[in-house]
Enzyme design. Structure first.
Site, PDB file in Angstrom:
ATOM      1  N   LYS A   1     -21.063 -19.833  -7.854  1.00 54.25           N
ATOM      2  CA  LYS A   1     -20.371 -19.784  -9.143  1.00 54.25           C
ATOM      3  C   LYS A   1     -18.921 -19.350  -8.939  1.00 54.25           C
ATOM      4  O   LYS A   1     -18.006 -19.906  -9.543  1.00 54.25           O
ATOM      5  CB  LYS A   1     -21.090 -18.785 -10.044  1.00 54.25           C
ATOM      6  CG  LYS A   1     -20.660 -18.831 -11.491  1.00 54.25           C
ATOM      7  CD  LYS A   1     -21.520 -19.814 -12.249  1.00 54.25           C
ATOM      8  CE  LYS A   1     -21.303 -19.751 -13.725  1.00 54.25           C
ATOM      9  NZ  LYS A   1     -22.233 -20.613 -14.451  1.00 54.25           N
TER      10      LYS A   1
ATOM     11  N   TYR B   1       0.867  -1.182   0.000  1.00 48.39           N
ATOM     12  CA  TYR B   1       0.000   0.000   0.000  1.00 48.39           C
ATOM     13  C   TYR B   1       0.902   1.230   0.000  1.00 48.39           C
ATOM     14  O   TYR B   1       1.976   1.213  -0.599  1.00 48.39           O
ATOM     15  CB  TYR B   1      -0.967  -0.058   1.202  1.00 48.39           C
ATOM     16  CG  TYR B   1      -2.136   0.887   1.069  1.00 48.39           C
ATOM     17  CD1 TYR B   1      -2.926   0.901  -0.092  1.00 48.39           C
ATOM     18  CD2 TYR B   1      -2.454   1.774   2.088  1.00 48.39           C
ATOM     19  CE1 TYR B   1      -3.992   1.782  -0.221  1.00 48.39           C
ATOM     20  CE2 TYR B   1      -3.529   2.649   1.961  1.00 48.39           C
ATOM     21  CZ  TYR B   1      -4.284   2.654   0.802  1.00 48.39           C
ATOM     22  OH  TYR B   1      -5.328   3.520   0.673  1.00 48.39           O
TER      23      TYR B   1
END
Length: 455
Positions: free
Chosen positions: A99, A44
């Site tokens: 899914k 970051y």
């Protein structure tokens, strides 16, 4: 029938209990090492700014600097979920999470469920187009017809990443593989084949598209929707031909014999029945199967309950029977296709998925089934076959490169090796998490209370 009913009911009750226990089925996990708090200066700020500037100077480096090249959006508006109908985006979310789980476990693909509260096709198209910078591909899911056709066709033209509607293209690809091997089992050629297509929603319209692109003669197809058999006299479809473009085309180019009526008439004398209709049972009757040609093949693919139970279809004379369910032999389901197909298109950074790529996936799936040995009860491999997704990935990637659709044109052999390793790592991680009992007591539940109760 009691055993069949038990198999139908038990997964549903277990699903509610276990989804509640684990608060869904997927989560995001780190893929980089975190040795200490100081590492966030790399992952970051301030270090991440260098990655941002690298992409700003060369946009293609986004695939190198981020996970975009392995990330797919699963997009649905919940307007036609499984066999449940228009239950809305929130109620459709468990399906999209499931899914995503299959994408990861079977193909090593990171997939993000995105259930959208949108009012119309144009809004959904606009939202999905805006997602392009974050994803390597789009998987449309559980969107009602006829808008699903325009959404798919528009997005395929408008976006520079693959857009795939699994209920259409994935189902059609799996069906083509199953049909290829079923015809091998019964010893019938595709030439002169008589095919009854029952239910002309997204799945069967796409199946018709792909089968005719593959070489099936449309004149031998008799298609039947909820109103009756499709033919040039269907004024109800002609009046909405701008909306139902494909159905009107099927009316005009299929059914050379001019058959009229309903399902019974469509199936009479047919070699193959391909049903993607309303959930059954008893949508297709045993006597209609009896009226089919000798050595008939029946695909009863409605979920969660097939149009006719397989044992009834067999007693009525069908030699090969397939469904979309994993608890019966011959599961012809899009889960056989999309994990490997997306693995391949992501690895070569394909711009789209062509019919030829889908046919290559179907042919590879069929060959995998043949290599395991064909029989009336085994026309396709299981979806957890470890060789399946890598081989499909390689075949699809090779066609993408051949057609000039790949931005990263690596060799098919490399795609297969990479896919095998990605999937191995994914399954090893899943096994490690399970064996370490990380999943044994989900946060937010009290082990002393019934599963799913809040602590």
């Amino acid at each position: 029938m009691a055993e069949v009913k038990r198999r139908t009911d038990d997964p549903r009750s277990e699903a509610v209990r276990l989804h509640a226990r684990h608060r869904g089925t997927v989560q995001m996990m780190p893929k980089c090492p975190i040795r200490g708090f100081g590492d966030f200066a790399i992952w970051y700020t301030p270090g991440v700014a260098a990655s941002c500037l690298a992409i700003a100077s060369d946009p293609d480096r986004v695939f190198e600097q981020t996970n975009r090249g392995n990330t797919v959006a699963i997009v649905s508006d919940g307007s036609r979920v499984l066999g449940l109908g228009n239950i809305g985006p929130a109620a459709g979310l468990p399906v999209m999470e499931g899914k995503a789980l299959l994408f990861k476990y079977l193909g090593g693909v990171d997939a993000v469920p995105l259930c959208l509260s949108v009012a119309d096709a144009d809004t959904l198209i606009e939202v999905v187009r805006a997602l392009e910078p974050s994803f390597g591909g789009i998987n449309l899911e559980d969107i009602a017809q006829p808008k699903c056709f325009r959404i798919l066709d528009t997005l395929r033209d408008a976006m520079d990443i693959p857009v795939w509607h699994d209920d259409q293209q994935g189902t059609a690809t799996a069906l083509l593989a199953g049909l290829t091997n079923a015809l091998e089992v019964v010893g019938k050629p595709v030439a002169g084949l008589k095919v009854a297509m029952i239910g002309m929603g997204a799945a069967n319209v796409a199946t018709y598209r792909l089968l005719t692109a593959w070489g099936l003669d449309p004149s031998g197809v008799i298609a039947c929707d909820s109103t009756g058999i499709l033919h040039p006299g269907r004024s109800d479809i002609e009046a909405r031909c701008s909306e139902f473009v494909d159905k009107w085309r099927i009316c005009r180019e299929s059914n050379a014999e001019g058959v009229v009526g309903g399902i019974a008439e469509a199936m009479r004398g047919a070699d193959v029945c391909i049903a993607f209709a309303a959930p059954g049972p008893e949508v297709i009757r045993p006597e209609w199967v009896q009226s089919m040609a000798h050595d008939a093949v029946v695909f009863a693919c409605a979920n969660p309950v097939p149009e006719i139970w397989p044992d009834e279809a067999k007693r009525a004379g069908a030699r090969v029977v397939a469904t979309g369910r994993s608890d019966f032999p011959n599961q012809v389901n899009n889960s056989l296709v999309f994990p490997g197909l997306f693995r391949g298109v992501l690895d070569v950074r394909a711009r789209c998925i062509s019919n030829e790529m889908a046919i290559a996936a179907a042919e590879t799936l069929a060959r995998c089934g043949q290599s395991r040995g064909l029989s009336p009860g085994a026309i396709v491999p299981r979806m957890d076959d470890p060789e399946l997704a890598p081989k499909i990935a390689a075949a699809v990637a090779a066609v993408a490169v051949e057609q000039g659709l790949a931005r990263n044109p690596i060799a098919a052999e490399q795609v297969e090796r990479q896919a095998t390793e990605r999937i191995r790592r994914t399954r090893a991680a899943a096994e490690m998490i399970t064996s370490d009992r990380v999943l044994s007591e989900p946060i937010g539940t009290d082990p002393d209370e019934p599963d799913g109760a809040s602590s």
